[in-house]
Design an enzyme around this catalytic site. Structure first.
Site, PDB file in Angstrom:
ATOM      1  N   SER A 100     -31.305  48.122 -27.397  1.00 32.92           N
ATOM      2  CA  SER A 100     -30.071  48.018 -28.133  1.00 32.92           C
ATOM      3  C   SER A 100     -29.682  46.401 -28.554  1.00 32.92           C
ATOM      4  O   SER A 100     -30.935  45.765 -28.090  1.00 32.92           O
ATOM      5  CB  SER A 100     -28.806  48.281 -27.260  1.00 32.92           C
ATOM      6  OG  SER A 100     -28.755  47.546 -25.855  1.00 32.92           O
TER       7      SER A 100
ATOM      8  N   GLY B 120     -28.588  43.613 -27.301  1.00 33.75           N
ATOM      9  CA  GLY B 120     -28.825  42.450 -26.598  1.00 33.75           C
ATOM     10  C   GLY B 120     -30.541  42.189 -26.442  1.00 33.75           C
ATOM     11  O   GLY B 120     -30.858  41.001 -26.584  1.00 33.75           O
ATOM     12  N   GLU B 121     -31.339  43.471 -26.284  1.00 34.45           N
ATOM     13  CA  GLU B 121     -32.642  43.287 -26.335  1.00 34.45           C
ATOM     14  C   GLU B 121     -33.296  42.839 -27.585  1.00 34.45           C
ATOM     15  O   GLU B 121     -33.881  41.951 -27.706  1.00 34.45           O
ATOM     16  CB  GLU B 121     -33.439  44.494 -25.594  1.00 34.45           C
ATOM     17  CG  GLU B 121     -33.057  44.803 -24.045  1.00 34.45           C
ATOM     18  CD  GLU B 121     -31.782  45.218 -23.889  1.00 34.45           C
ATOM     19  OE1 GLU B 121     -31.035  45.961 -24.996  1.00 34.45           O
ATOM     20  OE2 GLU B 121     -31.360  45.605 -22.900  1.00 34.45           O
ATOM     21  N   VAL B 122     -32.691  43.342 -28.884  1.00 35.97           N
ATOM     22  CA  VAL B 122     -33.267  43.100 -29.981  1.00 35.97           C
ATOM     23  C   VAL B 122     -33.035  41.863 -30.212  1.00 35.97           C
ATOM     24  O   VAL B 122     -33.923  40.998 -30.847  1.00 35.97           O
ATOM     25  CB  VAL B 122     -32.373  43.919 -31.072  1.00 35.97           C
ATOM     26  CG1 VAL B 122     -32.648  43.316 -32.496  1.00 35.97           C
ATOM     27  CG2 VAL B 122     -32.805  45.623 -30.875  1.00 35.97           C
TER      28      VAL B 122
ATOM     29  N   GLN C 229     -33.350  39.141 -28.325  1.00 39.77           N
ATOM     30  CA  GLN C 229     -34.435  38.490 -27.719  1.00 39.77           C
ATOM     31  C   GLN C 229     -35.620  38.386 -28.437  1.00 39.77           C
ATOM     32  O   GLN C 229     -36.468  37.537 -28.017  1.00 39.77           O
ATOM     33  CB  GLN C 229     -34.472  38.911 -26.240  1.00 39.77           C
ATOM     34  CG  GLN C 229     -33.406  38.901 -25.370  1.00 39.77           C
ATOM     35  CD  GLN C 229     -33.607  39.637 -24.281  1.00 39.77           C
ATOM     36  OE1 GLN C 229     -34.880  39.612 -23.593  1.00 39.77           O
ATOM     37  NE2 GLN C 229     -32.359  40.458 -23.535  1.00 39.77           N
TER      38      GLN C 229
END
EC number: 2.4.99.12
Length: 541
Positions: free
Chosen positions: A160, A162-164, A166
């Site tokens: 989602s 948050g990971e994208v 990064q």
């Protein structure tokens, strides 16, 4: 650890070493052509077959090193055939548990889960407009077709938003080391998909296929990636098994495993162990997480402590254009004390608004901006704000900014991907997801701005980061609404103490940076695009 391979008639015929992954076969005596021996190997049965030329005796006892960099270690060994010229034999590994059977069982579990969740999925579809996109990719595996093998293609999956977010530093870091690399980014959520499209220029973006055997097989056949990278932890057994059968290396980066996840995985260790053993590289945030991966079945020599790439991705420039644009949009004045409540979830918005009503009695020149974790809840939160007598300045509705000037305005940032810039506006911060069951949200970003940061008692997903910050007295954990209100008021009335807390946080975060560089180097080493030695393991927590 050495596992002895024995035969009831002939005694010991060889052994398997688990570290490094090296298979040795020692022939003893004379063996019949095609004779099969079955041995028990940590719960899985494998077949040892020695084939010699017709009527030829086996050679004198000897050892042959038969290395395999891709095979699983103990359970679920894929079919492999090795030839030893000296002994003229074939050693064949084959699991008695058919991968096809496992795949079908997982398919049935997924179908049952979807049927059980269907009412909730339909509710969210019609209430919030969720789950309407990407079904040809999710169920049909219709991911972009790779048309050329001229350059390596890296498939990176991030669940989602948050990971994208990064991923930009990872993609930029790898491109700086090897400009020829191409990238496919997949995500699970629609908001993650939108952010990937916006932030990751030059990358293909798609939805991740659901973990049905037919879907992942078709997706991998179309994409034909040179390497797959999973952000944090995404163990989908059918996907990983198919990647292993296709001899595609798979890496986990920025890996973390909460107490809750670890306890859950331990209960199904036998199920997830084959998936962990399909991984070619695991780069984790802490030594504790490394130990957990190894205990669950990962090879210890493939698990590296790199620290968290979240420390590298912080934006701390208060004069960046996005922050200045938000300041103008929310009509903030230099004399106002700004409180940003970010990544909030129900019922935290209600709590924050009630606190703000009381805080205004002490700090009449204060302003509140709420940034919900799920922007689709914007209308619901706008109604909460209005019920308390405040005007709403809503980011998703810039044309609806006419309101009663006599009433205080609360900002509502109900868009995707702007929270990073919004933290730059804050004089004090509250990080949500910490008063419910979520387990906390990223508190590194606001802390990096050098402002006093608070969060609630439930931060299990960021336990190592929280421990670091608390030990340095760089943040404040509050137990309830009363303590949060006191923290907000004191941060305004005692600016020197607030500044000192913020500086401690800023200094700590700067010392934790460097995970991105280490991670990129490990990935390129795995891809075989860099001859440098693997980086030293970090001491980051």
């Amino acid at each position: 650890m050495t596992i002895e391979v024995t035969d009831s008639a002939c005694g010991q015929i060889g052994h398997l070493d688990s570290e490094p992954l090296l298979y040795r076969y020692s022939s003893t005596g004379n063996h019949e052509t095609g004779r099969e021996r079955r041995v028990s190997l940590t719960g899985s049965t494998v077949a040892f077959r020695a084939n010699f030329a017709s009527n030829q005796s086996a050679p004198s006892p000897a050892k042959s090193d038969l290395s395999d960099s891709c095979a699983n270690q103990y359970a679920g060994l894929n079919r492999r055939t090795y030839r030893t010229v000296a002994e003229r034999c074939v050693i064949e590994f084959s699991s008695t548990e058919s991968p096809a059977v496992k795949g079908i069982l997982f398919n049935l579990v997924y179908i049952l889960g979807i049927l059980c969740a269907l009412p909730w999925l339909l509710y969210r579809r019609f209430r919030y407009g969720k789950y309407r996109e990407g079904w040809s990719q999710k169920l049909g595996g219709e991911l972009p077709i790779r048309t050329s093998d001229a350059n390596p293609l890296i498939w990176i999956h991030a669940v989602s938003v948050g990971e994208v977010i990064q991923l930009k530093q990872i993609v930029d870091g790898m491109r700086s080391l090897d400009p020829s690399l191409e990238f496919l980014i997949t995500t699970t959520t629609e908001t993650g998909f939108q952010v990937a499209k916006e932030k990751l220029a030059g990358c293909q973006v798609s939805y991740f296929p659901l973990d049905f055997t037919w879907t992942v097989r078709k997706a991998l056949q179309r994409v034909r990636p040179s390497m797959i990278v999973l952000v944090e932890l995404e163990l989908w057994p059918n996907f990983l098994a198919e990647a292993s059968r296709s001899k595609i290396p798979v890496a986990v980066i920025n890996g973390r495993m909460s107490d809750q996840s670890f306890n859950g995985y331990r209960k199904i260790r036998s199920l997830i162990k084959p998936s962990l053993q399909d991984l070619s590289l695991v780069a984790v945030q802490s030594e504790e997480t490394r130990n957990r991966f190894v205990e669950l079945g990962s090879r210890s020599d493939l698990v590296h402590v790199t620290g968290s790439i979240k420390f590298d991705g912080v934006e701390i420039d208060p004069s960046n254009p996005n922050a200045l644009q938000l300041r103008d949009f929310f009509q903030l004045k230099e004399s106002e004390f700004v409180w940003v409540a970010g990544s909030t979830q129900s019922p935290e918005e209600e709590m924050v608004l009630d606190i703000y009503l009381r805080v205004l009695n002490h700090l009449p020149k204060s302003r509140l901006i709420i940034v919900p974790r799920h922007p689709e809840r914007g209308t619901e939160i706008a109604e909460m704000i209005e019920r308390r007598g405040f005007n709403v300045i809503r980011r998703s509705s810039p044309s609806q900014q006419l309101f009663d000037e006599s009433r205080k305005a609360v900002g509502l940032l109900d868009t995707v991907g702007e929270l990073k810039a919004c933290w730059a506006l804050a004089d004090v911060a509250f990080v949500g997801g910490s008063f419910g069951n979520r387990g906390g949200q990223n508190m590194i970003e606001p802390a990096a701005h050098g402002i006093p940061v608070s969060f609630g008692p439930n931060t299990r997903n960021f336990r190592q980061v929280v421990e670091l910050l608390l030990k340095a007295e760089a943040v404040k954990r509050v137990a309830d609404a009363t303590e949060l209100e006191e923290f907000i008021v004191q941060s305004c009335k005692n600016p020197d103490e607030a500044l000192a807390m913020g500086e401690r946080a800023k200094d700590l975060i700067s010392k934790q940076q460097g995970a991105t560089k280490t991670t990129c180097q490990l990935l390129l080493n795995l891809l075989g695009r860099n001859t440098a030695a693997a980086p030293e393991q970090s001491n980051a927590a």
